[in-house]
Design an enzyme around this catalytic site. Sequence first.
Site, short mmCIF file in Angstrom:
data_model
loop_
_atom_site.label_atom_id
_atom_site.label_comp_id
_atom_site.label_asym_id
_atom_site.label_seq_id
_atom_site.Cartn_x
_atom_site.Cartn_y
_atom_site.Cartn_z
N HIS A 1 1.43 -5.98 -6.72
CA HIS A 1 0.07 -5.45 -6.90
C HIS A 1 -0.94 -6.50 -7.38
CE1 HIS A 1 2.65 -1.86 -6.79
NE2 HIS A 1 1.64 -1.39 -6.08
N LYS B 1 -1.48 -10.34 3.48
CA LYS B 1 -1.00 -9.15 2.82
C LYS B 1 -1.99 -8.02 3.10
CE LYS B 1 -0.11 -7.58 -1.85
NZ LYS B 1 0.70 -6.46 -1.66
N CYS C 1 2.18 -8.65 -11.47
CA CYS C 1 3.15 -7.97 -10.61
C CYS C 1 3.02 -8.56 -9.21
CB CYS C 1 2.86 -6.47 -10.56
SG CYS C 1 3.64 -5.68 -9.14
N LYS D 1 -6.83 -3.18 0.89
CA LYS D 1 -8.13 -2.57 1.19
C LYS D 1 -9.24 -3.59 1.14
CE LYS D 1 -7.37 2.20 0.02
NZ LYS D 1 -7.18 3.01 -1.14
N HIS E 1 3.96 2.84 5.47
CA HIS E 1 4.72 4.09 5.36
C HIS E 1 5.26 4.50 6.74
CE1 HIS E 1 1.44 4.49 2.19
NE2 HIS E 1 2.55 4.19 1.53
N CYS F 1 3.46 0.01 -9.43
CA CYS F 1 4.89 0.26 -9.14
C CYS F 1 5.42 1.44 -9.94
CB CYS F 1 5.75 -0.94 -9.52
SG CYS F 1 5.42 -2.46 -8.65
N HIS G 1 -0.53 4.61 5.36
CA HIS G 1 -0.87 3.44 6.18
C HIS G 1 0.34 3.02 7.00
CE1 HIS G 1 1.31 0.96 3.34
NE2 HIS G 1 0.51 1.31 2.35
N CYS H 1 3.81 -1.75 -14.98
CA CYS H 1 2.91 -1.89 -13.82
C CYS H 1 2.66 -0.50 -13.27
CB CYS H 1 3.51 -2.78 -12.74
SG CYS H 1 2.55 -2.68 -11.20
N1 MSP Z 1 7.09 6.65 -4.43
C1 MSP Z 1 7.82 5.44 -4.34
C2 MSP Z 1 9.17 5.67 -3.69
C3 MSP Z 1 10.03 6.70 -4.35
S1 MSP Z 1 11.51 6.94 -3.48
C4 MSP Z 1 12.45 7.85 -4.47
C5 MSP Z 1 7.04 4.41 -3.55
N2 MSP Z 1 6.12 4.86 -2.72
S2 MSP Z 1 5.16 3.96 -1.80
O1 MSP Z 1 4.19 4.87 -1.25
O2 MSP Z 1 4.66 2.86 -2.53
O3 MSP Z 1 6.04 3.49 -0.61
C6 MSP Z 1 6.76 2.29 -0.65
C7 MSP Z 1 7.51 2.13 0.64
O4 MSP Z 1 6.58 2.10 1.75
C8 MSP Z 1 8.25 0.82 0.75
O5 MSP Z 1 9.51 0.87 0.13
C9 MSP Z 1 8.36 0.69 2.24
O6 MSP Z 1 9.34 1.59 2.67
C10 MSP Z 1 7.01 1.19 2.72
N3 MSP Z 1 6.02 0.09 2.80
C11 MSP Z 1 4.79 0.06 2.22
N4 MSP Z 1 4.15 -1.10 2.56
C12 MSP Z 1 4.93 -1.84 3.37
C13 MSP Z 1 4.84 -3.12 3.97
N5 MSP Z 1 3.76 -3.87 3.88
N6 MSP Z 1 5.93 -3.56 4.65
C14 MSP Z 1 7.06 -2.82 4.79
N7 MSP Z 1 7.17 -1.62 4.22
C15 MSP Z 1 6.14 -1.07 3.54
O7 MSP Z 1 7.32 3.24 -3.70
#
Ligand code: MSP
Length: 510
Positions: free
Chosen positions: A146, A293, A143, A296, A21, A129, A18, A126
């Site tokens: 989440h 926030k 959490c 889905k 990322h 996370c 999304h 969690c």
């Molecule tokens: N797999 C772990 C990371 C492991 S790194 C060794 C993870 N993955 S995640 O798919 O949940 O991605 C989290 C990251 O996505 C956040 O740290 C951020 O970089 C990005 N973001 C996801 N949602 C976001 C927002 N709403 N706002 C900003 N960044 C966002 O955690």
Amino acid sequence: MAKFYITTPIYYVNAKPHIGHAYTTVAADVIARYHRLLGDDVFFLTGSDEHGSKIAKAAQAQNKKPQKFCDEITAYFKSLWDALSISYDDFIRTTEARHKDGVLKFIEKLKEANAIYESEYEGFYCEGCEKFMTEKEMVDGKCPYHQKAPEKISEKNYFFRLSKYLPEIKSRIESDKIKILPENEKKEVLGLFKQGLSDFSISREKVKWGIKFPYGKDQITYVWVDALSNYITALGYPKGKNFQKFWPADLHLIGRDILKFHAIYWPAMLRACGEKLPRTLFVHGFFTVSGQKMSKSLGNVIDPNEMIKKYGSDGARYLIISQFPFGQDGDIKAERFDEKYNAELANNLGNLVARVTTLARNLKFLQKGESSTKSGQILKLKAKSRISNLIVRNWKKYIKSLNNFQIDEGLDAVYEIINYINKYIDDIKPWELQKNNQKKFEIAMFDLLEVLRHIGWMLNPYLPETSKKILEQLGIWEREKTRGFEEIKKWKTEIDISKIKKGKILFPRI
Ligand code: MSP
């Protein structure tokens, strides 16, 4: 040549990518491309985090084998990164053999250093996370990321002796040997030390989908130990050439949600193995979408692919990263995408390029017989102008901002030029000069073309396709693409107006 190793988090593949990322990945791409522009030897890593109970469950929900499920979702991430022109040098998947080998070697080193021991964990977890959670970290028993109450678990695990390494990690953070930016995030981390941190489990007993832990019976490597190691396994840890060349990371770019893992757990484990520690962590903010926030159930999850369809690859990149200051929390105003695209890309930038190149083509026409420049088609500027000062000043601002990972300020430096020049053209009215004062017209045109060249280059990390198109329209891409940075940013280039092309509209209005 300086080396520059930059990473994004590796994303969970429990669902398709999304805009969250995309936000981190586009930002990392801007920084990686900026360092390539400087002439650095860049290694830009991204990848996918494919193990753990969350992903196993998501696969099960679709009646798929976990590996097949991961293959499918990872393909969505890769194709999105291609569509967004993400210039990664490597994409690591935690289910790859090269990663697993590296993880096992890393755990072996931890064992040799006497940094792990067997014990029992009883507490909260969690799954969203993939994190053991203390009550202090919860908000109303849930959490905060989440909105779910973590599960109470009790397991026999292997633990990492975090406490032993804490004083050293803390002092390295305090002294900026591990630099945590922005400053408030550094404070946040130092606050975590004050709250107290305990040893944490690095293996799981009841999870099946993961890397088998080399010690104990039926233990699986904790997914975060597996995931964090990606930053070194991708380089061929411990003996690989890239590991020797690129480690330590110059920048781990992350979101706030995973700060503790990157600022404390990861350096502590590296320290235990005697490895060098990452130089900088830049923590960007978390965003909401149109004030809410993203989730889905609220139906406000933005699919970056839809944005690319509508605004193009560079348009989507621009809209994703230019919403609010980088490093702060903010809001993505999806209802204003069209307006922002039209105003800032179609009008301010796109029209400027079209206006100047069209005028320059008039000049070309005019020069067929009646040029006032003796040298023919090549326009040279002799004197420094007000505009050249603006360019020199804004390159400085641009460099300073990007060196500090302030990508929004770097883009502001470019837009200051764009906005100034649009106004300048309205003021001097080159189409009138063309009729009344040919010499002045030619000088003004030199300035304007040279400004476009600078804008073209400054946009290179942000809008790579557009940057190339601008330089191609000016007929200088082939000549300039291999030029060094110092040459590029000088105010001096000679533009051969016979080579200026009529290009396609850069950003069609919506
Ligand atoms: N797999 C772990 C990371 C492991 S790194 C060794 C993870 N993955 S995640 O798919 O949940 O991605 C989290 C990251 O996505 C956040 O740290 C951020 O970089 C990005 N973001 C996801 N949602 C976001 C927002 N709403 N706002 C900003 N960044 C966002 O955690």
